[in-house]
Design a protein around this motif. Sequence first.
Motif, short mmCIF file in Angstrom:
data_model
loop_
_atom_site.label_atom_id
_atom_site.label_comp_id
_atom_site.label_asym_id
_atom_site.label_seq_id
_atom_site.Cartn_x
_atom_site.Cartn_y
_atom_site.Cartn_z
N LYS A 178 33.95 37.05 -3.25
CA LYS A 178 34.27 37.85 -2.07
C LYS A 178 33.13 37.81 -1.05
O LYS A 178 31.99 37.53 -1.37
N LEU A 179 33.51 38.04 0.19
CA LEU A 179 32.53 38.06 1.27
C LEU A 179 32.39 39.48 1.79
O LEU A 179 33.32 40.28 1.71
N ALA A 180 31.24 39.80 2.34
CA ALA A 180 31.01 41.11 2.95
C ALA A 180 31.26 40.98 4.45
O ALA A 180 31.09 39.90 5.02
N GLU A 183 28.62 39.17 6.47
CA GLU A 183 28.61 37.70 6.47
C GLU A 183 29.72 37.16 7.36
O GLU A 183 29.55 36.16 8.06
N VAL A 184 30.87 37.83 7.30
CA VAL A 184 32.01 37.38 8.10
C VAL A 184 31.67 37.50 9.59
O VAL A 184 31.95 36.60 10.38
N LEU B 179 27.10 29.25 2.46
CA LEU B 179 28.55 29.13 2.33
C LEU B 179 28.92 27.66 2.31
O LEU B 179 28.22 26.81 2.87
N LEU B 187 38.16 31.07 5.98
CA LEU B 187 37.89 32.27 6.76
C LEU B 187 38.31 32.11 8.21
O LEU B 187 38.93 33.00 8.80
N TYR B 213 25.58 28.26 10.17
CA TYR B 213 25.49 29.49 9.40
C TYR B 213 24.40 29.37 8.34
O TYR B 213 23.56 30.25 8.18
N PRO B 233 27.52 41.73 -5.03
CA PRO B 233 27.58 43.19 -5.04
C PRO B 233 28.92 43.69 -5.58
O PRO B 233 29.96 43.09 -5.30
N SER B 241 28.41 49.54 -0.78
CA SER B 241 27.32 48.67 -0.39
C SER B 241 27.54 48.24 1.05
O SER B 241 28.16 47.22 1.33
N HIS B 244 24.49 44.37 2.70
CA HIS B 244 24.22 43.49 1.57
C HIS B 244 22.96 42.69 1.73
O HIS B 244 22.44 42.14 0.77
N ARG B 245 22.49 42.57 2.94
CA ARG B 245 21.28 41.78 3.16
C ARG B 245 20.75 42.03 4.55
O ARG B 245 21.44 42.57 5.41
#
Lengths: 295, 295
Positions: A178-180, A183-184, B179, B187, B213, B233, B241, B244-245
């Motif tokens: 999964k992506l957060a 990031e998207v 990625l 995406l 990216y 996560p 969360s 995440h970063r």
Amino acid sequence: MLLTASKVFGRHKPVIGVNTDPERSLGHLCIPLRYTYCFSDALKKLRQGEFRWQWRHRIRVHLAGMGFNPRPVDLHEQQLSLEQHCSAHRSTTPAAVDGDKAGPELLPVRALNEVLCGESLSSRTCPNPHAPSPTFSLPRPSYYEISINDGPWEKHKNSGLNVCTGTGSKAWSYNINKLASQEVEDLLLIAQRGSRAAQPLEPAFVEQVTQHYNESLIFSPEEPRIFFSIREPIVNRVFTSSLHRGFTTKLAVRSRCWDACMVVDGGTSFEFNDGAVATLTVDEDDALCTVLLEE
Amino acid sequence: MLLTASKVFGRHKPVIGVNTDPERSLGHLCIPLRYTYCFSDALKKLRQGEFRWQWRHRIRVHLAGMGFNPRPVDLHEQQLSLEQHCSAHRSTTPAAVDGDKAGPELLPVRALNEVLCGESLSSRTCPNPHAPSPTFSLPRPSYYEISINDGPWEKHKNSGLNVCTGTGSKAWSYNINKLASQEVEDLLLIAQRGSRAAQPLEPAFVEQVTQHYNESLIFSPEEPRIFFSIREPIVNRVFTSSLHRGFTTKLAVRSRCWDACMVVDGGTSFEFNDGAVATLTVDEDDALCTVLLEE
């Protein structure tokens, strides 16, 4: 639930789970949460036939090239303990010659969630034998060759390989892939650069794309196929990794690891060292019979 | 190179690396590859001053709440071996009361690449004491609270926390966060859905976005900041969360793990169990002096 399922082979014995710890467990494999608080309702519905059967596909594993019968280690019933000297764990049987290699053997397991292939981890000790000594494990990359649907073998180096069912697509596989939204958003901004039609990114839009992407990682337990994904692939001159994940009905993995294992549903593991080949498929006869009650 | 750097404190002793194994190592920390084949050229340039100094920032760690002096385990010099019984490793000292907790202690390490926080892994043994027994490690989620730049504490559950320097942004951090074009394409297709201006995605465009990216994950070793990222996560009712970063200059981590450790540059580890707080910062005085030769 996984432990119980691991004792049930074939598609004829229904397994029904109740979530007894809703505070700490989401209970994906159990009947809906509300029945935890009024279980008699669930029993009533089951007796009156107000449910439907659901067959959850599982993965079967053929293992070849080990040179001896693969001995499963049951992780549920072992105490937590560590052993002396990692090298004692490496197989002492002479490396099997091609002609000697044992033919593929069907392992006595059926993965309801997933089969995870990874390198056993090295552990180091504190030099002082008198003090309680912490041991810490460092991740080491795993080396594999992978063939999808009898396709060509590809070399891979990564943190491990996850092969899951529809049921398992909500478990470890989901967390890996999964992506957060963060990031998207970063990605969409990069994609927009230099585009004449670029518009500011609405947070709601980013959330929506993220949600849809993550939902696309989940598929039905009733689909007779498997989803493989590679954790943290390492790509360089030697290990080109064109396909990091995908759906298939047959996956073969050849281990090139020193000290690797295959773990089924986090519960049973098998040694999976250099030269061994695991073939993962789905067979209808292995589906686990469960029930679907309405919410 | 990491081992050598771990012996050098302060910014005054230059450390210069040569890649002696270009087939298997990319040698990010070493002088350019061509000098491996004509090292005398490198020596000539160094003598003639045809280079510039580069100070690579490193992370320092203060550790508090352990109740005793933290004992580093040097992982480079230990043989591969495993120990009996995981529970012996848990601290036998009584849980420290707030008033008793030792104040923050500066650890005798400086991370050139990264500090990795993770749960020690459980290992299980085969029931047959006579056969060589494989032990396999299962990943267990790590529980932490994290505070960024003295901000509010947030609960996190994940596969581990990576905090890296600019130097380390090309190492483990890169593998965790990059990625693949496959994911980027999936995406972008989702983001395009329902958009009137949707155009077919050119593979070259997808590759370009992916590359940009991934490049955005790397930053200069000379930037005095750290980048933290959370592996896989787990987000649910309890563990939200949101971030995440990100980049920061100060990160505090409170362990809520049973059996966790902090590993610096894959070389030295420290016990990091429930209640302990690690504070990670960058100090100019810790920068490692290296050289930049032209390609």
